[in-house]
Design an enzyme around this catalytic site. Structure first.
Site, PDB file in Angstrom:
ATOM      1  N   GLY A  20       0.814  -1.221   0.000  1.00  0.00           N
ATOM      2  CA  GLY A  20       0.000   0.000   0.000  1.00  0.00           C
ATOM      3  C   GLY A  20       0.840   1.260   0.000  1.00  0.00           C
ATOM      4  O   GLY A  20       1.645   1.478  -0.899  1.00  0.00           O
ATOM      5  N   THR A  21       0.660   2.068   1.022  1.00  0.00           N
ATOM      6  CA  THR A  21       1.316   3.378   1.067  1.00  0.00           C
ATOM      7  C   THR A  21       2.829   3.296   1.272  1.00  0.00           C
ATOM      8  O   THR A  21       3.503   4.316   1.188  1.00  0.00           O
ATOM      9  CB  THR A  21       0.711   4.266   2.170  1.00  0.00           C
ATOM     10  N   LEU A  22       3.367   2.101   1.516  1.00  0.00           N
ATOM     11  CA  LEU A  22       4.815   1.928   1.642  1.00  0.00           C
ATOM     12  C   LEU A  22       5.476   1.520   0.321  1.00  0.00           C
ATOM     13  O   LEU A  22       6.698   1.396   0.245  1.00  0.00           O
ATOM     14  CB  LEU A  22       5.134   0.882   2.718  1.00  0.00           C
ATOM     15  N   GLU A  89       1.590   0.760  11.275  1.00  0.00           N
ATOM     16  CA  GLU A  89       0.490  -0.167  11.022  1.00  0.00           C
ATOM     17  C   GLU A  89      -0.393  -0.405  12.248  1.00  0.00           C
ATOM     18  O   GLU A  89      -1.303  -1.221  12.208  1.00  0.00           O
ATOM     19  CB  GLU A  89       1.043  -1.504  10.505  1.00  0.00           C
TER      20      GLU A  89
END
Length: 155
Positions: A20-22, A89
């Site tokens: 995802g956002t990583l 997370e």
């Protein structure tokens, strides 16, 4: 030191599978990973589904594939990186009631190279129940396909 469920196989400094956002090019990649990784390779998490979330996705166990990146920590920063990712997370420990995600060990496929074990952050139990009853599956299993391309025109 890493946290494992009782009875889990021992782990050393496992790589991390992110989806995802990583991911490279996503907002949290530079914030959390710049200077902390020694390698980043395309990878696939089998037997998983990807769900749309409030600005970030959730992966859960299921009958699909999630596309992402396998990250290897740079020498000497594994503990720091593990702590940063756990914090991002909202992982407080195995099956903690306030977890947003659970950090678990899964086999991840490396196209053309076989597979390896990696840490994966899957949606915690309460989140998973909610997703299964009213969530929106990302059928292709690719988070980056959920938004318009960078540099696109806005109305």
């Amino acid at each position: 030191m890493s946290t494992l469920d009782p009875g889990s196989p021992p782990t050393d400094e496992l790589p991390f599978f992110v989806y995802g956002t990583l991911l490279p090019g996503e907002p949290n990649h530079d914030l959390f990973l710049r200077g902390r990784t020694a390698g980043e390779r395309p990878a696939v998490l089998p037997r998983a589904l990807l769900y749309d979330g409030p600005g970030y996705p959730y992966a859960i166990d299921g009958h699909g594939r999630v596309h992402g990146t396998l990250l290897t920590a740079a020498p000497g920063v594994y503990g720091e990186l593990l702590g940063l990712l756990d914090h991002l997370e909202e992982y407080l420990g195995p099956r903690h009631p306030r977890n947003l995600y659970e950090r678990v060990v899964r086999e991840v496929e490396l196209p053309g190279e076989g597979s390896t074990r990696a840490w994966v952050y899957l949606a915690a139990a309460a989140v998973t129940r909610s997703l299964r009853t009213g969530g929106s599956v990302i059928a292709e299993g690719r988070w980056t396909t959920r938004r318009p391309p960078a540099g696109g025109r806005t109305p």
